[in-house]
Write a protein that holds these residues in place. Structure first.
Motif, PDB file in Angstrom:
ATOM      1  N   VAL A   1       0.840  -1.203   0.000  1.00 38.85           N
ATOM      2  CA  VAL A   1       0.000   0.000   0.000  1.00 38.85           C
ATOM      3  C   VAL A   1       0.876   1.256   0.000  1.00 38.85           C
ATOM      4  CG1 VAL A   1      -1.656   1.363   1.326  1.00 38.85           C
ATOM      5  CG2 VAL A   1      -1.963  -1.109   1.123  1.00 38.85           C
ATOM      6  N   LEU A   2       1.869   1.306   0.886  1.00 42.54           N
ATOM      7  CA  LEU A   2       2.731   2.485   0.965  1.00 42.54           C
ATOM      8  C   LEU A   2       3.518   2.682  -0.329  1.00 42.54           C
ATOM      9  CD1 LEU A   2       4.068   2.289   4.637  1.00 42.54           C
ATOM     10  CD2 LEU A   2       2.064   3.497   3.754  1.00 42.54           C
ATOM     11  N   GLY A   3       3.887   1.579  -0.977  1.00 38.26           N
ATOM     12  CA  GLY A   3       4.573   1.681  -2.271  1.00 38.26           C
ATOM     13  C   GLY A   3       3.682   2.285  -3.335  1.00 38.26           C
ATOM     14  N   ALA A   4       2.411   1.875  -3.350  1.00 42.77           N
ATOM     15  CA  ALA A   4       1.459   2.424  -4.317  1.00 42.77           C
ATOM     16  C   ALA A   4       1.213   3.911  -4.057  1.00 42.77           C
ATOM     17  CB  ALA A   4       0.144   1.650  -4.243  1.00 42.77           C
ATOM     18  N   LEU A   5       1.097   4.290  -2.781  1.00 43.74           N
ATOM     19  CA  LEU A   5       0.882   5.697  -2.444  1.00 43.74           C
ATOM     20  C   LEU A   5       2.098   6.543  -2.820  1.00 43.74           C
ATOM     21  CD1 LEU A   5      -0.843   5.421   1.070  1.00 43.74           C
ATOM     22  CD2 LEU A   5      -1.905   5.461  -1.193  1.00 43.74           C
ATOM     23  N   THR A   6       3.270   5.980  -2.663  1.00 46.70           N
ATOM     24  CA  THR A   6       4.500   6.688  -3.049  1.00 46.70           C
ATOM     25  C   THR A   6       4.513   6.974  -4.543  1.00 46.70           C
ATOM     26  OG1 THR A   6       5.782   5.712  -1.240  1.00 46.70           O
ATOM     27  CG2 THR A   6       7.020   6.513  -3.153  1.00 46.70           C
ATOM     28  N   GLN A   7       4.104   6.001  -5.342  1.00 48.21           N
ATOM     29  CA  GLN A   7       4.057   6.190  -6.795  1.00 48.21           C
ATOM     30  C   GLN A   7       3.113   7.323  -7.165  1.00 48.21           C
ATOM     31  OE1 GLN A   7       2.961   2.428  -8.494  1.00 48.21           O
ATOM     32  NE2 GLN A   7       5.000   1.527  -8.218  1.00 48.21           N
ATOM     33  N   VAL A   8       1.939   7.326  -6.558  1.00 45.10           N
ATOM     34  CA  VAL A   8       0.960   8.375  -6.860  1.00 45.10           C
ATOM     35  C   VAL A   8       1.495   9.738  -6.433  1.00 45.10           C
ATOM     36  CG1 VAL A   8      -1.369   9.234  -6.399  1.00 45.10           C
ATOM     37  CG2 VAL A   8      -0.976   6.776  -6.682  1.00 45.10           C
ATOM     38  N   CYS A   9       2.116   9.797  -5.268  1.00 49.30           N
ATOM     39  CA  CYS A   9       2.701  11.041  -4.780  1.00 49.30           C
ATOM     40  C   CYS A   9       3.684  11.613  -5.793  1.00 49.30           C
ATOM     41  CB  CYS A   9       3.400  10.792  -3.440  1.00 49.30           C
ATOM     42  SG  CYS A   9       4.464  12.139  -2.872  1.00 49.30           S
ATOM     43  N   GLN A  10       4.582  10.789  -6.275  1.00 47.31           N
ATOM     44  CA  GLN A  10       5.615  11.243  -7.210  1.00 47.31           C
ATOM     45  C   GLN A  10       5.027  11.648  -8.556  1.00 47.31           C
ATOM     46  OE1 GLN A  10       8.168   7.814  -7.034  1.00 47.31           O
ATOM     47  NE2 GLN A  10       9.254   8.533  -5.202  1.00 47.31           N
ATOM     48  N   GLN A  11       3.955  10.979  -8.972  1.00 51.69           N
ATOM     49  CA  GLN A  11       3.308  11.324 -10.239  1.00 51.69           C
ATOM     50  C   GLN A  11       2.715  12.730 -10.211  1.00 51.69           C
ATOM     51  OE1 GLN A  11       0.488   8.146 -10.664  1.00 51.69           O
ATOM     52  NE2 GLN A  11       2.039   6.632 -11.225  1.00 51.69           N
ATOM     53  N   HIS A  12       2.410  13.221  -9.019  1.00 53.57           N
ATOM     54  CA  HIS A  12       1.812  14.549  -8.884  1.00 53.57           C
ATOM     55  C   HIS A  12       2.829  15.579  -8.408  1.00 53.57           C
ATOM     56  CE1 HIS A  12      -2.459  13.678  -9.702  1.00 53.57           C
ATOM     57  NE2 HIS A  12      -2.161  12.464  -9.263  1.00 53.57           N
ATOM     58  N   GLY A  13       4.102  15.289  -8.569  1.00 50.77           N
ATOM     59  CA  GLY A  13       5.137  16.255  -8.216  1.00 50.77           C
ATOM     60  C   GLY A  13       5.417  16.362  -6.737  1.00 50.77           C
TER      61      GLY A  13
END
Length: 299
Positions: A36-48
């Protein structure tokens, strides 16, 4: 330490992680939380955004602008709702965010008012929910999602409660009542009208929307002291948030509540919206605790 600068702080944590460890065991629960934390990290980075840290089942991120954080939060919830692995194991997150001034340390960590407020928003959020301040929402433009007013909530360090909103990230919003730029006005509608009266052994306490959280328990430092062996030192708390007076239990033996003529409810490490009038009993059932029962009335 660098000077304070405006940025958006976001906290997200896995809802129900304690139960996850109980049902899945330590190894599998840790694996699922890491996913879950890995998926949230990806989304975070996609939005700058930038991940500041992860602690247990929680992630803390920063974004340069409020819109980045808001869109990231909504995409985080969509990612959880669409990923078959997360859906199969009933995994979900709750998210809180706020845009404001924060200090950045040399090691990259951030501190300050915006961090404290964002953490409070996360604590108010429920499973599959994104909560932010009305001030953050009102600053948005362009692709801002719709939102619903949640009334007001207290934040540590702020004199008055602040208006908060629930961001609508779901793509099917049929049947939902929305507010957009008028969120702040809606949150303030009827401000000051609610009063909660508590009566105990001849004493009457009146609480309003701007009152500090009111504690009840065995120790003298509580707003209402109830001296009994079955009452915890700080047993329960009454607080005005999200447009309601909420009773939260923090005790060993639980808090018993009867609203009107309804059946008695035992509250244990949970919270309940108080409605109309009724009785609160700390640590024992109402029937056996008539001497120290607390009467409440909303008006």
């Amino acid at each position: 330490m660098s000077p304070s600068r405006p940025q958006t702080i976001l906290f997200a944590d896995v809802s129900g992680s304690t139960r996850l460890f109980e049902t899945k065991g330590d190894v599998e629960a840790r694996r699922l939380i890491a996913l879950v934390l890995g998926a949230l990290t990806q989304v975070c980075q996609q939005h700058g955004g930038r991940v500041i840290k992860t602690i247990g089942d929680e992630i803390m991120c920063t974004f340069p602008a409020a819109l980045n954080g808001v869109l990231a939060a909504c995409d985080m919830q969509r990612r959880m709702a669409r990923d078959i692995d997360f859906v199969r194991d009933s995994l979900a997150v709750r998210i809180g965010l706020h845009h404001g001034d924060a200090l950045e340390e040399a090691d990259g960590d951030v501190y300050g008012d915006a961090v404290n407020t964002a953490a409070r928003m996360a604590s108010l959020a429920k499973r599959e929910q994104v909560v932010t301040t009305a001030a953050t929402y009102d600053s948005l433009s362009g692709r801002a999602p719709e939102a619903r007013s949640l009334g007001k909530a207290r934040v540590s360090g702020k004199l008055l409660p602040i208006a908060i909103v629930d961001l609508v990230w779901q793509e099917d919003t049929s049947g939902m009542t929305m507010v957009q730029s008028s969120v702040r006005a809606a949150a303030e509608e009827g401000e000051g009208a609610a009063v909660l009266r508590l009566r105990h052994r001849g004493r009457v306490v009146e609480l309003g929307p701007h009152s500090e959280p009111f504690s009840m328990g065995r120790e003298p430092g509580n707003g209402l002291q109830v001296e009994a062996d079955w009452v915890s030192r700080t047993h329960a708390m009454v607080e005005y948030k999200r447009g309601h007076f909420t009773l939260s239990d923090r005790s060993t033996n639980g808090t018993y509540v009867r609203i009107g003529e309804d059946d008695e409810i035992k509250l244990h490490r949970d919270e309940l919206h108080l409605r109309k009038s009724g009785t609160i009993s700390l640590g024992q059932g109402i029937a056996v605790n008539t001497g120290d029962a607390i009467q409440f009335e909303l008006g």
